[in-house]
Design a protein around this motif. Sequence first.
Motif, PDB file in Angstrom:
ATOM      1  N   VAL A  40      -2.282  -4.686   3.100  1.00 24.43           N
ATOM      2  CA  VAL A  40      -2.392  -5.272   1.787  1.00 24.43           C
ATOM      3  C   VAL A  40      -2.037  -4.368   0.725  1.00 24.43           C
ATOM      4  N   ALA A  41      -1.055  -4.670  -0.046  1.00 23.84           N
ATOM      5  CA  ALA A  41      -0.481  -3.794  -0.868  1.00 23.84           C
ATOM      6  C   ALA A  41      -1.657  -3.048  -1.938  1.00 23.84           C
ATOM      7  N   GLU A  42      -2.536  -3.846  -2.388  1.00 23.43           N
ATOM      8  CA  GLU A  42      -3.692  -3.578  -3.600  1.00 23.43           C
ATOM      9  C   GLU A  42      -4.425  -2.255  -3.060  1.00 23.43           C
ATOM     10  N   TYR A  43      -4.525  -2.174  -1.420  1.00 24.49           N
ATOM     11  CA  TYR A  43      -5.261  -1.058  -1.056  1.00 24.49           C
ATOM     12  C   TYR A  43      -4.230  -0.100  -0.481  1.00 24.49           C
ATOM     13  N   ARG A  44      -3.160  -0.113  -0.885  1.00 24.68           N
ATOM     14  CA  ARG A  44      -2.115   1.084  -0.381  1.00 24.68           C
ATOM     15  C   ARG A  44      -2.569   2.579  -0.370  1.00 24.68           C
ATOM     16  N   ASP A  45      -2.914   3.232  -1.639  1.00 23.28           N
ATOM     17  CA  ASP A  45      -3.557   4.301  -1.777  1.00 23.28           C
ATOM     18  C   ASP A  45      -4.626   4.641  -0.857  1.00 23.28           C
ATOM     19  N   ASP A  46      -5.528   3.829  -0.714  1.00 19.95           N
ATOM     20  CA  ASP A  46      -6.883   4.006   0.103  1.00 19.95           C
ATOM     21  C   ASP A  46      -6.367   3.945   1.343  1.00 19.95           C
ATOM     22  N   VAL A  47      -5.570   2.991   1.950  1.00 18.31           N
ATOM     23  CA  VAL A  47      -5.133   3.238   3.360  1.00 18.31           C
ATOM     24  C   VAL A  47      -4.447   4.211   3.701  1.00 18.31           C
ATOM     25  N   ILE A  48      -3.477   4.751   3.044  1.00 15.47           N
ATOM     26  CA  ILE A  48      -2.953   6.058   3.124  1.00 15.47           C
ATOM     27  C   ILE A  48      -3.587   7.326   3.388  1.00 15.47           C
ATOM     28  N   ALA A  49      -4.729   7.448   2.335  1.00 11.63           N
ATOM     29  CA  ALA A  49      -5.595   8.497   2.292  1.00 11.63           C
ATOM     30  C   ALA A  49      -6.511   8.596   3.657  1.00 11.63           C
ATOM     31  N   VAL A  50      -7.123   7.328   3.827  1.00 11.01           N
ATOM     32  CA  VAL A  50      -8.196   7.444   4.821  1.00 11.01           C
ATOM     33  C   VAL A  50      -7.432   7.548   6.158  1.00 11.01           C
TER      34      VAL A  50
END
Length: 282
Positions: A40-50
């Motif tokens: 899901v693109a809108e959670y991209r930064d959170d996904v990569i970080a976690v």
Amino acid sequence: MELKVTRWKRYGHDRLYANLPDGTAVGWANVETGDITVLVAEYRDDVIAVLTDHLRNNPEPAPPKQTPRKPAAEPPLLLPPLTAADDLSANRPGESLLDKSGPGLIKRVLLQILRRPAEWDSWRKGLAGEQRVGAELRRLERHGWRVLHSIPLVDKVDVDHLLIGPGGVFSINTKHHRKRAVWVGDDSVKVDHGKPAPYVRKSRAEAKRIARVLERFCGFPVPVEPVLVFVGVTDLKVVATQLSVRVYREREVAALAPLSGVLTPERVEQVYSVARHRQAWS
């Protein structure tokens, strides 16, 4: 957005999933490669970080490598104390032929008149050949070599000579063909263009047999090379391309003297002490 990471292993895959509080997966990481896929693109930064943080701080412990256990080497067999009866170092060249009784004088003369070959003639030639080669081998002793003659094997055959020294072990087979021409190929020998004789093949088999016996009692690899020595020949032609047997005239066995680098002096003595014991060969 706080994402929850869960582990998933199935069908050969190993992944970390980043999920929303309601359980919806928004991304995953391949544990083996570290590659991250955003769902899901809108959670991209959170996904990569976690997922990056989880891969870095919670590595999967590598299973200990299973080192294959080497089979324990079998201890060498022990021989009983050497007695005079078992000591082969006293054997003379052609020892096994010295005790053979030939035909009486009258029968020998009769056979000569009739020009019939006698088994005694073969024994006599064989004995003369082994004695001549034995005399040549004796010259090598001053170079640190040990020599044994007429080693009896279990099937009523014997090894003509066994040479042990810094260059290894040599199983020597003597062939007396006086005033004959000898041709040596990869697997056979012809005397005066006659039928092929299996001298080469038998010499190789004899060397392998000797190596097995010596290694069984020494406890370390003992390289044994087969050697054919031709006595009294007028011509010796070696045409083999892949010959694994050394071929000499009797005067040429001295070429073995300078060989070295195979057995230490200590191992020469160890191999010799086994080889001279009659019970090692029984």
